[in-house]
Design an enzyme around this catalytic site. Structure first.
Site, PDB file in Angstrom:
ATOM      1  N   CYS A   1      13.138  10.980   7.383  1.00 39.08           N
ATOM      2  CA  CYS A   1      13.065  10.575   8.788  1.00 39.08           C
ATOM      3  C   CYS A   1      14.420  10.687   9.486  1.00 39.08           C
ATOM      4  O   CYS A   1      14.477  10.724  10.719  1.00 39.08           O
ATOM      5  CB  CYS A   1      12.538   9.149   8.894  1.00 39.08           C
ATOM      6  SG  CYS A   1      13.435   7.970   7.873  1.00 39.08           S
ATOM      7  N   GLU A  32       9.437  16.787  15.657  1.00 38.20           N
ATOM      8  CA  GLU A  32      10.081  16.525  14.368  1.00 38.20           C
ATOM      9  C   GLU A  32       9.468  17.485  13.346  1.00 38.20           C
ATOM     10  O   GLU A  32       8.266  17.441  13.089  1.00 38.20           O
ATOM     11  CB  GLU A  32       9.859  15.074  13.936  1.00 38.20           C
ATOM     12  CG  GLU A  32      10.552  14.720  12.635  1.00 38.20           C
ATOM     13  CD  GLU A  32      10.313  13.287  12.192  1.00 38.20           C
ATOM     14  OE1 GLU A  32      11.135  12.762  11.424  1.00 38.20           O
ATOM     15  OE2 GLU A  32       9.301  12.693  12.622  1.00 38.20           O
ATOM     16  N   LYS A  43       0.859  -1.193   0.000  1.00 36.52           N
ATOM     17  CA  LYS A  43       0.000   0.000   0.000  1.00 36.52           C
ATOM     18  C   LYS A  43       0.887   1.232   0.000  1.00 36.52           C
ATOM     19  O   LYS A  43       1.422   1.629   1.032  1.00 36.52           O
ATOM     20  CB  LYS A  43      -0.925   0.026   1.221  1.00 36.52           C
ATOM     21  CG  LYS A  43      -2.105   0.990   1.016  1.00 36.52           C
ATOM     22  CD  LYS A  43      -2.483   1.751   2.264  1.00 36.52           C
ATOM     23  CE  LYS A  43      -1.670   2.969   2.504  1.00 36.52           C
ATOM     24  NZ  LYS A  43      -1.890   4.078   1.533  1.00 36.52           N
ATOM     25  N   GLU A  67       9.570   1.339  11.020  1.00 39.23           N
ATOM     26  CA  GLU A  67      10.597   2.382  10.882  1.00 39.23           C
ATOM     27  C   GLU A  67       9.852   3.691  11.011  1.00 39.23           C
ATOM     28  O   GLU A  67       9.163   4.138  10.094  1.00 39.23           O
ATOM     29  CB  GLU A  67      11.312   2.242   9.537  1.00 39.23           C
ATOM     30  CG  GLU A  67      12.576   3.096   9.442  1.00 39.23           C
ATOM     31  CD  GLU A  67      12.328   4.420   8.748  1.00 39.23           C
ATOM     32  OE1 GLU A  67      12.212   5.430   9.480  1.00 39.23           O
ATOM     33  OE2 GLU A  67      12.245   4.454   7.521  1.00 39.23           O
TER      34      GLU A  67
END
Length: 482
Positions: A285, A383, A173, A251
Site C-alpha cells: 500500500c 493505484e 479474518k 488503513e
C-alpha cells in the site's frame, strides 16, 4: 506440516457445513493446503468466544499480558525460517523479503509486549478544592481484525499485538489467499500460553468474505474493527459499522508520489525507487505509484532506473537469485495488464517490459517502465499494485506538488532533494500521512503508520497504536476534605 483448520475458542475446527477452499502458491499455481470455509454461524461462535474470554482477559494485569506477548514473540523469533517459508508459499514474495517481513511482524509483538505496561492514565489538577480528576485507560472490548494477503504476518501482529496488550480479545479474518500464516501465528500464541478465546482465526473464502465482514461490523458484541485493504471495501465496512457506532481503524489504499527534484542525488533516488516500487512485486500500500521527476534530471533518472530494473530476476521466491515474485492472483494480473495497455493505446512510451511474463508463470508481469504519461491514462490516477513504474515530468516545485497531491488518497509519499529549505517545504506540503525524505523504505514498528484523505482513519504501530484499542474513562472524586 502446518495447521489447516480454523482456530476458535482454543479449538482447531472445521466449518459446520464441511465446506473448504484451496490455498494456492501464486508462483506455481499449485494448491498447497485446503482450509475450512466458515460462514456467519461459525463466526458467531468465534464472536461469542471472544466475548467470554474478554471477561477474564480484561482483568489480567498489564505485566501478565506483557509476559505472554513476550513468550509469543520469543517463539516467533525461534521459528522465523519456518514462518518465512510459509509466507513465500502463500504470498509469493522472494524468501529474503519474507524473512524481512517476519522480522518486521515479530517486532510488533515485541513492541506491544513493552507498551502493555505503558498505557498510562492522567491525574489532572482540579479547579475545585474538594474534587480530584483522574482519567484511566480501559480495553475497548472484543475486536474484529480484517487483514490483507500482502503482509500476512505483519498486518496481523500490528493489530493483534496492540489489541492484546490493551486487554482486548479478537476475531481475526485473514485474507483468503494467505490463511495458513494466520493459523500458524495462532498455534504459536497457544504455545505461548495465551488463553483460549483471546485469539480466534476464522478462515473464509472470497465468496463468504462479504457476509463475514458485515457480521463483524454490525455485531453489537464486537466493539471495534481494524481493517487493512482497499479504499472501496473500507468505505463499505465504515458504513456497516455505523449501525453500532463502533470504533473503526482503517488503513486503506494509497497512490504514493515519488518526487525527484533537480537538487536530488539521482543514484540514491534510483536506489530508493527500486526499494519502494518493486518490493513484493509492487504489491504494497506504500509502494511508489507515480514517479514525478523534475525536468533537468528526468532523462538521467529514467535511464538509470531502467538499468536497475533490467537486473530484476522473476521466478519462484524460493529459488536462489530471484528478487521479483508473482502477482497474487489472476485478477491482479489482469488489472496490471489493463492499466499498461490503456497507457500504450493512449500514446505512452514503454521503455521496458509492458506485458505478462508467461514464460515464467501465469501470474508474473514484466518490470515495466512507462514515460510520456498523460492525465487521461489509468496509470496516472489508479493505484497499480504491480511492477510498473510510471514516470511523469514536471518543471517547477509547485507543479510537482500539484501533481503529487492530485489524488483523493494520502497514505505515503516520497521525495528526494538535498536542498534543506525545500525538504521542509515539501515535507509539510505533501498531503499524506507518512513522508520518506531521501528514503524509499519508511515502515518501522516505532513509527505511526496511517494516512489522510481516503487512505484511512487512525494509526497503527508506535505508542499511538494502543489508542485504537482503549477507551478513556474520566473519574471524578468529589466531596473530599483536606
Amino acid at each position: 506440516m502446518w495447521p489447516t483448520k480454523a482456530y476458535v475458542n482454543g479449538e482447531w475446527c472445521d466449518a459446520k457445513s464441511g465446506k473448504t477452499f484451496d490455498v494456492v502458491n501464486p508462483a506455481t499455481g499449485k494448491t498447497i493446503a485446503t482450509v475450512p470455509d466458515l460462514d456467519a454461524s461459525d463466526v458467531q461462535v468465534a464472536i461469542n468466544a471472544a466475548n467470554d474470554a474478554f471477561n477474564t482477559w480484561k482483568k489480567t494485569t498489564a505485566k501478565e499480558r506483557s509476559d505472554l506477548l513476550r513468550n509469543w514473540y520469543n517463539i516467533l523469533v525461534k521459528n522465523k525460517d519456518y514462518l518465512a517459508d510459509i509466507v513465500t508459499s502463500e504470498a509469493g514474495k522472494p524468501l529474503a523479503e519474507s524473512l524481512g517481513e517476519v522480522a518486521y511482524g515479530n517486532s510488533f509483538v515485541e513492541w506491544f509486549s513493552e507498551e502493555a505496561r505503558r498505557t498510562y492514565g492522567e491525574h489532572v489538577p482540579s479547579p475545585n478544592k474538594t474534587k480530584e480528576i483522574l482519567m484511566i485507560r480501559q480495553p475497548l472490548g472484543p475486536v474484529g481484525l480484517i487483514t490483507p494477503w500482502n503482509f500476512p504476518i505483519a498486518m496481523i501482529t500490528r493489530k493483534a499485538g496492540a489489541a492484546l496488550a490493551a486487554g482486548c480479545t479478537c476475531v481475526i479474518k485473514p485474507a483468503e489467499n494467505t490463511p495458513i500464516t494466520a493459523l500458524v501465528l495462532a498455534k504459536f500464541a497457544e504455545d505461548a500460553g495465551i488463553p483460549k478465546g483471546v485469539i480466534n482465526i476464522v478462515t473464509t473464502s472470497r465468496e463468504n468474505t462479504p457476509e463475514i465482514g458485515k457480521l463483524l461490523c454490525e455485531s453489537p458484541d464486537i466493539y471495534g474493527i481494524s481493517f487493512t485493504g482497499s479504499t472501496e471495501v473500507g468505505k463499505l465496512l465504515y458504513k456497516q459499522c455505523s449501525s453500532t457506532v463502533k470504533r473503526v481503524g482503517l488503513e486503506l489504499g494509497g497512490n504514493a508520489p515519488f518526487v525527484v527534484f533537480n537538487e536530488a542525488d539521482i543514484d540514491k533516488a534510483v536506489a530508493g525507487a527500486m526499494a519502494s516500487k518493486f518490493r513484493n512485486c509492487g504489491q504494497t500500500c506504500v509502494s511508489a505509484n507515480r514517479f514525478i521527476i523534475q525536468k533537468n534530471v528526468f532523462t538521467e533518472f529514467v535511464d538509470k532506473l531502467k538499468v536497475e530494473m533490467d537486473k530484476l530476476v522473476m521466478g519462484d521466491g524460493k529459488t536462489c537469485g530471484v528478487n521479483l515474485g508473482p502477482l497474487i492472483n489472476f485478477a491482479q494480473a489482469d488489472k496490471v495488464d489493463r492499466i499498461v495497455n490503456d497507457a500504450k493505446n493512449k500514446g505512452a512510451t514503454i521503455i521496458t517490459g509492458g506485458k505478462r511474463a508467461l514464460s515464467v508463470g501465469e501470474r508474473f508481469y514484466e518490470p515495466t517502465l512507462i514515460t510520456n504519461v498523460t492525465k487521461d491514462m489509468a496509470c496516472y490516477v489508479e493505484e497499480i499494485f504491480g511492477p510498473v513504474a510510471v514516470c511523469i515530468e514536471f518543471d517547477t516545485e509547485q507543479e510537482g506538488l500539484e501533481i503529487a497531491n492530485s489524488t483523493n488518497r494520502g497514505l505515503a509519499g516520497y521525495f528526494y532533494s538535498n536542498d534543506l529549505s525545500q525538504v521542509w517545504r515539501v515535507a509539510k506540503a505533501l498531503e499524506v500521512g507518512m513522508v520518506g525524505v531521501n528514503e524509499g523504505i519508511i515502515s518501522a514498528t516505532e513509527a505511526a503508520f496511517g494516512g489522510v484523505k481516503e487512505s484511512g482513519l487512525g494509526r497503527e504501530g508506535s505508542r499511538h497504536g494502543m489508542d485504537e484499542y482503549t477507551e478513556i474513562k474520566y473519574i471524578c472524586f468529589g466531596n473530599l476534605e483536606y
